[in-house]
Scaffold this motif. Structure first.
Motif, PDB file in Angstrom:
ATOM      1  N   CYS A 281       0.811  -1.227   0.000  1.00  0.00           N
ATOM      2  CA  CYS A 281       0.000   0.000   0.000  1.00  0.00           C
ATOM      3  C   CYS A 281       0.839   1.269   0.000  1.00  0.00           C
ATOM      4  N   GLY A 282       2.141   1.141   0.224  1.00  0.00           N
ATOM      5  CA  GLY A 282       3.009   2.302   0.156  1.00  0.00           C
ATOM      6  C   GLY A 282       3.073   3.132   1.419  1.00  0.00           C
ATOM      7  N   ALA A 283       2.299   2.767   2.440  1.00  0.00           N
ATOM      8  CA  ALA A 283       2.313   3.531   3.687  1.00  0.00           C
ATOM      9  C   ALA A 283       3.611   3.277   4.449  1.00  0.00           C
ATOM     10  N   GLU A 284       4.072   4.292   5.184  1.00  0.00           N
ATOM     11  CA  GLU A 284       5.143   4.092   6.159  1.00  0.00           C
ATOM     12  C   GLU A 284       4.481   3.478   7.372  1.00  0.00           C
ATOM     13  N   SER A 285       4.518   2.161   7.489  1.00  0.00           N
ATOM     14  CA  SER A 285       3.647   1.500   8.450  1.00  0.00           C
ATOM     15  C   SER A 285       4.426   0.636   9.434  1.00  0.00           C
ATOM     16  N   ASP A 286       3.768   0.395  10.531  1.00  0.00           N
ATOM     17  CA  ASP A 286       4.249  -0.562  11.518  1.00  0.00           C
ATOM     18  C   ASP A 286       3.966  -1.974  10.986  1.00  0.00           C
ATOM     19  N   ARG A 287       4.518  -2.947  11.657  1.00  0.00           N
ATOM     20  CA  ARG A 287       4.272  -4.338  11.272  1.00  0.00           C
ATOM     21  C   ARG A 287       3.668  -5.088  12.452  1.00  0.00           C
ATOM     22  N   SER A 288       2.733  -5.952  12.158  1.00  0.00           N
ATOM     23  CA  SER A 288       2.281  -6.907  13.164  1.00  0.00           C
ATOM     24  C   SER A 288       2.776  -8.272  12.731  1.00  0.00           C
ATOM     25  N   TYR A 289       2.861  -9.200  13.665  1.00  0.00           N
ATOM     26  CA  TYR A 289       3.326 -10.514  13.262  1.00  0.00           C
ATOM     27  C   TYR A 289       2.482 -11.610  13.882  1.00  0.00           C
ATOM     28  N   ALA A 290       2.426 -12.702  13.174  1.00  0.00           N
ATOM     29  CA  ALA A 290       1.736 -13.893  13.645  1.00  0.00           C
ATOM     30  C   ALA A 290       2.713 -15.057  13.582  1.00  0.00           C
ATOM     31  N   VAL A 291       2.535 -16.006  14.470  1.00  0.00           N
ATOM     32  CA  VAL A 291       3.377 -17.194  14.479  1.00  0.00           C
ATOM     33  C   VAL A 291       2.705 -18.274  13.638  1.00  0.00           C
ATOM     34  N   ASP A 292       3.463 -18.833  12.702  1.00  0.00           N
ATOM     35  CA  ASP A 292       2.957 -19.900  11.850  1.00  0.00           C
ATOM     36  C   ASP A 292       3.970 -21.040  11.893  1.00  0.00           C
ATOM     37  N   GLY A 293       3.726 -22.017  12.718  1.00  0.00           N
ATOM     38  CA  GLY A 293       4.716 -23.076  12.908  1.00  0.00           C
ATOM     39  C   GLY A 293       5.976 -22.498  13.504  1.00  0.00           C
ATOM     40  N   ASP A 294       7.100 -22.706  12.830  1.00  0.00           N
ATOM     41  CA  ASP A 294       8.369 -22.155  13.286  1.00  0.00           C
ATOM     42  C   ASP A 294       8.606 -20.746  12.747  1.00  0.00           C
ATOM     43  N   ASP A 295       7.715 -20.252  11.901  1.00  0.00           N
ATOM     44  CA  ASP A 295       7.936 -18.985  11.208  1.00  0.00           C
ATOM     45  C   ASP A 295       7.191 -17.833  11.869  1.00  0.00           C
ATOM     46  N   TYR A 296       7.681 -16.613  11.591  1.00  0.00           N
ATOM     47  CA  TYR A 296       6.931 -15.399  11.884  1.00  0.00           C
ATOM     48  C   TYR A 296       6.443 -14.836  10.553  1.00  0.00           C
ATOM     49  N   VAL A 297       5.176 -14.499  10.491  1.00  0.00           N
ATOM     50  CA  VAL A 297       4.620 -13.872   9.303  1.00  0.00           C
ATOM     51  C   VAL A 297       4.323 -12.415   9.644  1.00  0.00           C
ATOM     52  N   LEU A 298       4.972 -11.495   8.914  1.00  0.00           N
ATOM     53  CA  LEU A 298       4.829 -10.066   9.190  1.00  0.00           C
ATOM     54  C   LEU A 298       3.791  -9.459   8.260  1.00  0.00           C
ATOM     55  N   SER A 299       2.924  -8.619   8.825  1.00  0.00           N
ATOM     56  CA  SER A 299       1.883  -7.963   8.034  1.00  0.00           C
ATOM     57  C   SER A 299       1.958  -6.458   8.225  1.00  0.00           C
ATOM     58  N   CYS A 300       1.516  -5.737   7.208  1.00  0.00           N
ATOM     59  CA  CYS A 300       1.440  -4.277   7.260  1.00  0.00           C
ATOM     60  C   CYS A 300       0.311  -3.874   8.197  1.00  0.00           C
ATOM     61  N   ALA A 301       0.617  -2.966   9.132  1.00  0.00           N
ATOM     62  CA  ALA A 301      -0.413  -2.526  10.075  1.00  0.00           C
ATOM     63  C   ALA A 301      -1.438  -1.629   9.403  1.00  0.00           C
ATOM     64  N   ALA A 302      -1.102  -1.079   8.247  1.00  0.00           N
ATOM     65  CA  ALA A 302      -2.034  -0.177   7.566  1.00  0.00           C
ATOM     66  C   ALA A 302      -3.018  -0.944   6.696  1.00  0.00           C
ATOM     67  N   CYS A 303      -2.534  -1.882   5.870  1.00  0.00           N
ATOM     68  CA  CYS A 303      -3.424  -2.551   4.916  1.00  0.00           C
ATOM     69  C   CYS A 303      -3.594  -4.034   5.196  1.00  0.00           C
ATOM     70  N   GLY A 304      -2.770  -4.602   6.072  1.00  0.00           N
ATOM     71  CA  GLY A 304      -2.909  -6.014   6.413  1.00  0.00           C
ATOM     72  C   GLY A 304      -2.199  -6.966   5.475  1.00  0.00           C
ATOM     73  N   ALA A 305      -1.574  -6.440   4.437  1.00  0.00           N
ATOM     74  CA  ALA A 305      -0.892  -7.323   3.480  1.00  0.00           C
ATOM     75  C   ALA A 305       0.268  -8.050   4.158  1.00  0.00           C
ATOM     76  N   THR A 306       0.477  -9.304   3.794  1.00  0.00           N
ATOM     77  CA  THR A 306       1.648 -10.033   4.261  1.00  0.00           C
ATOM     78  C   THR A 306       2.881  -9.445   3.597  1.00  0.00           C
ATOM     79  N   VAL A 307       3.840  -9.048   4.421  1.00  0.00           N
ATOM     80  CA  VAL A 307       5.020  -8.349   3.921  1.00  0.00           C
ATOM     81  C   VAL A 307       6.218  -9.282   3.838  1.00  0.00           C
ATOM     82  N   GLU A 308       6.340 -10.181   4.798  1.00  0.00           N
ATOM     83  CA  GLU A 308       7.542 -10.982   4.879  1.00  0.00           C
ATOM     84  C   GLU A 308       7.280 -12.195   5.750  1.00  0.00           C
ATOM     85  N   ARG A 309       7.979 -13.268   5.445  1.00  0.00           N
ATOM     86  CA  ARG A 309       7.949 -14.463   6.281  1.00  0.00           C
ATOM     87  C   ARG A 309       9.364 -14.726   6.777  1.00  0.00           C
ATOM     88  N   LEU A 310       9.553 -14.781   8.078  1.00  0.00           N
ATOM     89  CA  LEU A 310      10.863 -15.016   8.663  1.00  0.00           C
ATOM     90  C   LEU A 310      10.937 -16.456   9.155  1.00  0.00           C
TER      91      LEU A 310
END
Ligand SMILES: [Zn+2]
Length: 160
Positions: free
Chosen positions: A126-155
């Protein structure tokens, strides 16, 4: 007996992170006042995973081997093996391993119970300068944009 206890740092499991290794020594030993993490980062890898600041938490990086560049609001601070850098509260920063060899870095931060980070990165969706929220998925962290909710990265933990 006393409550003193020890751990073999290299043998700890990796926390989900964009670096080769992140060993959460603080979690393994149960520190309560300060955070203590050990990173091994290949050149180009970020510590931790986004430009961020800690509102009420100071952080110190001690570079044992290799080199970092700490990107700050007003420039880039190179930190090489044998040097330590303090990142005060409210200081927007992103450390990146640079050079030819992996960086080995100890990161200490306090107080531990206020280690929450405010991420300020442009969202690719979405292009916003946004914070990230994360969810735990198995051994991974899934990061989402706090503005639009899009998945940004999987760690993932690892890669080794
Ligand atoms: Zn977004």
């Amino acid at each position: 007996m006393s409550d003193a206890r020890k751990v073999a740092v290299e043998a700890l499991p990796d926390a989900p992170n964009p670096t080769r290794h992140k060993k959460e020594v603080d979690e393994a030993l149960g520190t309560t006042a300060f955070g203590f993490n050990y990173y091994v980062a290949d050149p180009g890898q970020r510590l931790p995973w986004a430009t961020h600041r800690h509102p009420d938490h100071e952080e110190l990086f001690y570079v044992l081997e290799g080199a970092l560049e700490v990107e700050l609001a007003d420039g880039v601070l190179p930190v090489t093996a044998g040097e330590a850098v303090l990142v005060p509260p409210e200081t927007t920063n992103l450390a990146r391993a640079v050079g030819e060899t992996p960086a080995r870095v100890v990161a200490v931060g306090a107080p531990k119970d206020s280690d929450g980070a405010v991420i300020e990165e442009e969202c690719p969706a979405c292009g916003a300068e946004s914070d990230r929220s994360y969810a735990v998925d198995g051994d991974d962290y899934v990061l989402s944009c706090a503005a639009c909710g899009a998945t940004v990265e999987r760690l993932t933990p690892g890669p080794e």
